[in-house]
Design a protein around this motif. Structure first.
Motif, PDB file in Angstrom:
ATOM      1  N   SER A  90       0.829  -1.194   0.000  1.00 31.85           N
ATOM      2  CA  SER A  90       0.000   0.000   0.000  1.00 31.85           C
ATOM      3  C   SER A  90       0.868   1.250   0.000  1.00 31.85           C
ATOM      4  O   SER A  90       1.862   1.332   0.710  1.00 31.85           O
ATOM      5  N   ARG A 114      -0.428   4.023   0.874  1.00 27.77           N
ATOM      6  CA  ARG A 114      -1.172   4.872   1.799  1.00 27.77           C
ATOM      7  C   ARG A 114      -0.463   4.914   3.149  1.00 27.77           C
ATOM      8  O   ARG A 114      -0.251   3.882   3.773  1.00 27.77           O
ATOM      9  N   LEU A 141      -0.417   5.531   6.983  1.00 30.21           N
ATOM     10  CA  LEU A 141      -1.384   5.503   8.073  1.00 30.21           C
ATOM     11  C   LEU A 141      -0.795   6.231   9.270  1.00 30.21           C
ATOM     12  O   LEU A 141       0.409   6.176   9.518  1.00 30.21           O
ATOM     13  N   TYR A 200      -4.420   0.336  16.542  1.00 29.16           N
ATOM     14  CA  TYR A 200      -5.233  -0.288  15.504  1.00 29.16           C
ATOM     15  C   TYR A 200      -5.684  -1.675  15.957  1.00 29.16           C
ATOM     16  O   TYR A 200      -4.942  -2.383  16.637  1.00 29.16           O
ATOM     17  N   TYR A 224      -6.698  -8.767   8.839  1.00 31.87           N
ATOM     18  CA  TYR A 224      -7.182  -7.428   8.509  1.00 31.87           C
ATOM     19  C   TYR A 224      -6.685  -6.411   9.525  1.00 31.87           C
ATOM     20  O   TYR A 224      -6.639  -6.684  10.729  1.00 31.87           O
ATOM     21  N   VAL A 245      -8.926   0.215   9.929  1.00 30.38           N
ATOM     22  CA  VAL A 245      -8.461   1.593   9.775  1.00 30.38           C
ATOM     23  C   VAL A 245      -9.646   2.539   9.900  1.00 30.38           C
ATOM     24  O   VAL A 245     -10.581   2.488   9.093  1.00 30.38           O
ATOM     25  N   THR A 299     -14.987   2.995   9.019  1.00 32.29           N
ATOM     26  CA  THR A 299     -13.888   2.078   9.297  1.00 32.29           C
ATOM     27  C   THR A 299     -13.751   1.134   8.120  1.00 32.29           C
ATOM     28  O   THR A 299     -14.739   0.596   7.641  1.00 32.29           O
ATOM     29  N   THR A 300     -12.511   0.944   7.672  1.00 29.56           N
ATOM     30  CA  THR A 300     -12.267   0.002   6.583  1.00 29.56           C
ATOM     31  C   THR A 300     -11.412  -1.148   7.099  1.00 29.56           C
ATOM     32  O   THR A 300     -10.615  -0.975   8.020  1.00 29.56           O
ATOM     33  N   GLN A 343      -8.530  -3.313   6.057  1.00 27.54           N
ATOM     34  CA  GLN A 343      -7.458  -3.406   5.070  1.00 27.54           C
ATOM     35  C   GLN A 343      -6.836  -4.796   5.157  1.00 27.54           C
ATOM     36  O   GLN A 343      -6.232  -5.158   6.155  1.00 27.54           O
ATOM     37  N   THR A 359      -4.266  -7.623   4.827  1.00 31.61           N
ATOM     38  CA  THR A 359      -2.812  -7.649   4.884  1.00 31.61           C
ATOM     39  C   THR A 359      -2.368  -9.080   5.152  1.00 31.61           C
ATOM     40  O   THR A 359      -3.197  -9.990   5.151  1.00 31.61           O
TER      41      THR A 359
END
Length: 104
Positions: free
Chosen positions: A21, A23, A25, A30, A53, A56, A66-67, A69, A71
C-alpha cells in the motif's frame, strides 16, 4: 466449514505503511482481526489462517467510517518491527543529546 475470528490491538508510535500500500497511516492504536478456518480430516483440532485485517478508522471527511485493510501476517510483523526500530532510533538520538551547560 467452521471459522473463528480473533481480535487484538497493536499500537504504532510513528506513521507507517503496510504491505504494498502506498497509503501512509497515522500513528495510533489499531485493531487486528485474524480469520481462521477449522482444518478437516485431522485427528486433532487445528485452524488455518485465512485472512488478516487491519481496521483503519477514517479521518477528516471520512470520520466515522472504518475500513478493513487486508494484509498478511508477514507484512504486519514487518510494519511493527520497522516502527519499533524507528522509535528506538529516535529515543537513542534524544538520549544522546546532553543538556546545555549553564556557563554563567
Amino acid at each position: 466449514m467452521l471459522t473463528r475470528s480473533t481480535r487484538s490491538m497493536v499500537t504504532f508510535s510513528n506513521d507507517f505503511m503496510i504491505g504494498d500500500s502506498q497509503r501512509e497511516l497515522a500513528a495510533g492504536t489499531y485493531e487486528i482481526v485474524v480469520e481462521e478456518e477449522l482444518m478437516q480430516s485431522l485427528s486433532f483440532e487445528a485452524y488455518r489462517r485465512t485472512a488478516t485485517y487491519l481496521m483503519v478508522r477514517g479521518r477528516g471527511s471520512n470520520t466515522g467510517q472504518t475500513t478493513m485493510q487486508l494484509t498478511t501476517r508477514e507484512d504486519l510483523e514487518h510494519a511493527i518491527a520497522c516502527d519499533q526500530a524507528l522509535s528506538e532510533t529516535i529515543n537513542d538520538s534524544e538520549a544522546a543529546l546532553s543538556p546545555q551547560e549553564d556557563k554563567t
